[in-house]
Design a protein around this motif. Structure first.
Motif, PDB file in Angstrom:
ATOM      1  N   LYS A   1       0.952  -1.114   0.417  1.00 59.67           N
ATOM      2  CA  LYS A   1      -0.426  -0.365  -0.031  1.00 59.67           C
ATOM      3  C   LYS A   1       0.734   1.425  -0.061  1.00 59.67           C
ATOM      4  O   LYS A   1       0.915   1.975  -0.795  1.00 59.67           O
ATOM      5  CB  LYS A   1      -1.588  -0.002   1.001  1.00 59.67           C
ATOM      6  CG  LYS A   1      -1.940   1.115   1.226  1.00 59.67           C
ATOM      7  CD  LYS A   1      -2.691   1.428   2.075  1.00 59.67           C
ATOM      8  CE  LYS A   1      -3.864   2.147   1.872  1.00 59.67           C
ATOM      9  NZ  LYS A   1      -4.996   2.179   3.660  1.00 59.67           N
ATOM     10  N   THR A   2       2.232   1.151   0.605  1.00 60.39           N
ATOM     11  CA  THR A   2       2.467   2.094   0.762  1.00 60.39           C
ATOM     12  C   THR A   2       4.259   2.285   0.149  1.00 60.39           C
ATOM     13  O   THR A   2       5.617   2.743  -0.252  1.00 60.39           O
ATOM     14  CB  THR A   2       3.222   2.805   1.823  1.00 60.39           C
ATOM     15  OG1 THR A   2       3.963   1.370   2.702  1.00 60.39           O
ATOM     16  CG2 THR A   2       1.767   2.859   3.377  1.00 60.39           C
ATOM     17  N   THR A   3       4.406   1.188  -0.883  1.00 57.81           N
ATOM     18  CA  THR A   3       5.611   1.406  -1.508  1.00 57.81           C
ATOM     19  C   THR A   3       5.381   0.671  -3.203  1.00 57.81           C
ATOM     20  O   THR A   3       4.316  -0.250  -3.621  1.00 57.81           O
ATOM     21  CB  THR A   3       6.045  -0.312  -0.911  1.00 57.81           C
ATOM     22  OG1 THR A   3       6.627   0.020   0.473  1.00 57.81           O
ATOM     23  CG2 THR A   3       8.031  -0.203  -2.032  1.00 57.81           C
ATOM     24  N   VAL A   4       6.516   1.731  -4.079  1.00 61.79           N
ATOM     25  CA  VAL A   4       6.059   1.499  -5.488  1.00 61.79           C
ATOM     26  C   VAL A   4       6.757   0.825  -6.275  1.00 61.79           C
ATOM     27  O   VAL A   4       8.299   1.446  -5.679  1.00 61.79           O
ATOM     28  CB  VAL A   4       5.401   2.497  -6.300  1.00 61.79           C
ATOM     29  CG1 VAL A   4       5.095   2.523  -7.398  1.00 61.79           C
ATOM     30  CG2 VAL A   4       4.480   2.868  -5.894  1.00 61.79           C
ATOM     31  N   LEU A   5       7.190   0.482  -7.185  1.00 62.83           N
ATOM     32  CA  LEU A   5       8.559  -0.216  -7.713  1.00 62.83           C
ATOM     33  C   LEU A   5       8.245   0.811  -9.713  1.00 62.83           C
ATOM     34  O   LEU A   5       7.087  -0.032  -9.987  1.00 62.83           O
ATOM     35  CB  LEU A   5       8.417  -1.630  -8.044  1.00 62.83           C
ATOM     36  CG  LEU A   5       9.771  -2.057  -9.165  1.00 62.83           C
ATOM     37  CD1 LEU A   5      11.289  -1.706  -8.558  1.00 62.83           C
ATOM     38  CD2 LEU A   5       9.531  -3.215  -9.115  1.00 62.83           C
ATOM     39  N   ALA A   6       9.100   1.258  -9.413  1.00 57.99           N
ATOM     40  CA  ALA A   6       9.074   2.376 -11.053  1.00 57.99           C
ATOM     41  C   ALA A   6      10.376   2.066 -11.892  1.00 57.99           C
ATOM     42  O   ALA A   6      10.845   1.754 -11.346  1.00 57.99           O
ATOM     43  CB  ALA A   6       8.939   3.808 -10.519  1.00 57.99           C
ATOM     44  N   THR A   7      10.309   1.262 -12.868  1.00 58.69           N
ATOM     45  CA  THR A   7      10.948   1.622 -13.717  1.00 58.69           C
ATOM     46  C   THR A   7      11.382   2.010 -15.256  1.00 58.69           C
ATOM     47  O   THR A   7       9.675   2.312 -15.469  1.00 58.69           O
ATOM     48  CB  THR A   7      10.919  -0.150 -14.078  1.00 58.69           C
ATOM     49  OG1 THR A   7       9.522  -0.993 -15.057  1.00 58.69           O
ATOM     50  CG2 THR A   7      10.723  -1.238 -12.860  1.00 58.69           C
TER      51      THR A   7
END
Length: 214
Positions: free
Chosen positions: A90-96
């Motif tokens: 909910k509080t973590t995003v992986l961006a590539t």
């Protein structure tokens, strides 16, 4: 999809009169005009353009130097990029992100593919590495820390080459890594201020901006 026009008018002058201490562009480019036009297409499923948590953004632009618009150089420029955003918690995003650039023809110095002036490979001085082809791949973990604050950790690698056909066998490899802090100044506006410290081959760089790097 649509049509894009890029225009730049350059007039260069050395105020000190000492050409030995100034990195001047080639003489033919001191007074010149860049005028390019061509198609652009994008695909966007992000939930937010400035603070994405999920979705995909891909874009491609092909520009051709147009003499009838006043362009001084006959050349083309192709740029392709793709960003992907995956919520890990909910509080973590992986961006590539992956991106590439290629130019052909009589290309002026200020329109070569380069690093440092866009979203790719933080940690390198703008324009220090430039050539006729470039590529970059990055990953960034974005973590909400609490309240209005967040943090990021990122890593990337890229390369610069004399042509797109030599990207695999003749690239100058450029790694990049760093950490950053995010602050949301307005509770009702999902836009962060960002402060990043990135390290490349030649030491650290400090970046302050609005919204995410990509």
């Amino acid at each position: 999809m649509g049509l894009r026009w890029r225009f730049a008018d350059s007039r260069w002058k050395n105020p000190r009169g000492d050409v030995d201490q100034v990195a001047a562009p080639p003489e033919e480019e001191l007074d010149s005009t860049l005028s390019m036009i061509g198609p652009t297409v994008s695909y966007d499923t992000r939930d937010s353009a400035l603070q994405p948590h999920s979705g995909t953004y891909a874009a491609a632009t092909w520009l051709v130097g147009a003499g009838f618009l006043g362009n001084s150089f006959g050349h083309t420029r192709l740029q392709v990029l793709g960003n992907w955003y995956v919520p890990m918690r909910k509080t973590t995003v992986l961006a590539t992100r992956v991106a590439t650039c290629a130019v052909t023809g009589h290309v002026p110095f200020n329109n070569l593919c380069d690093f440092g002036s866009g979203a790719d490979l933080r940690g390198y001085e703008s324009g220090r590495y430039r050539d006729r082809a470039s590529w970059a791949a990055q990953a960034e973990v974005r973590q909400h820390l609490g309240g209005r604050f967040g943090g990021v950790a990122f890593f990337g690698v890229g390369g610069i080459a004399p042509s797109f056909g030599h990207v695999l066998d003749d690239s100058t490899l450029l790694p990049s890594a760093g950490l950053g802090v995010r602050y949301q100044p307005f509770r009702k506006n999902d836009v962060n201020l960002r402060l990043d410290v990135a390290v490349g081959w030649h030491g650290p760089g400090l970046y302050l901006g609005i919204a995410e790097a990509f």
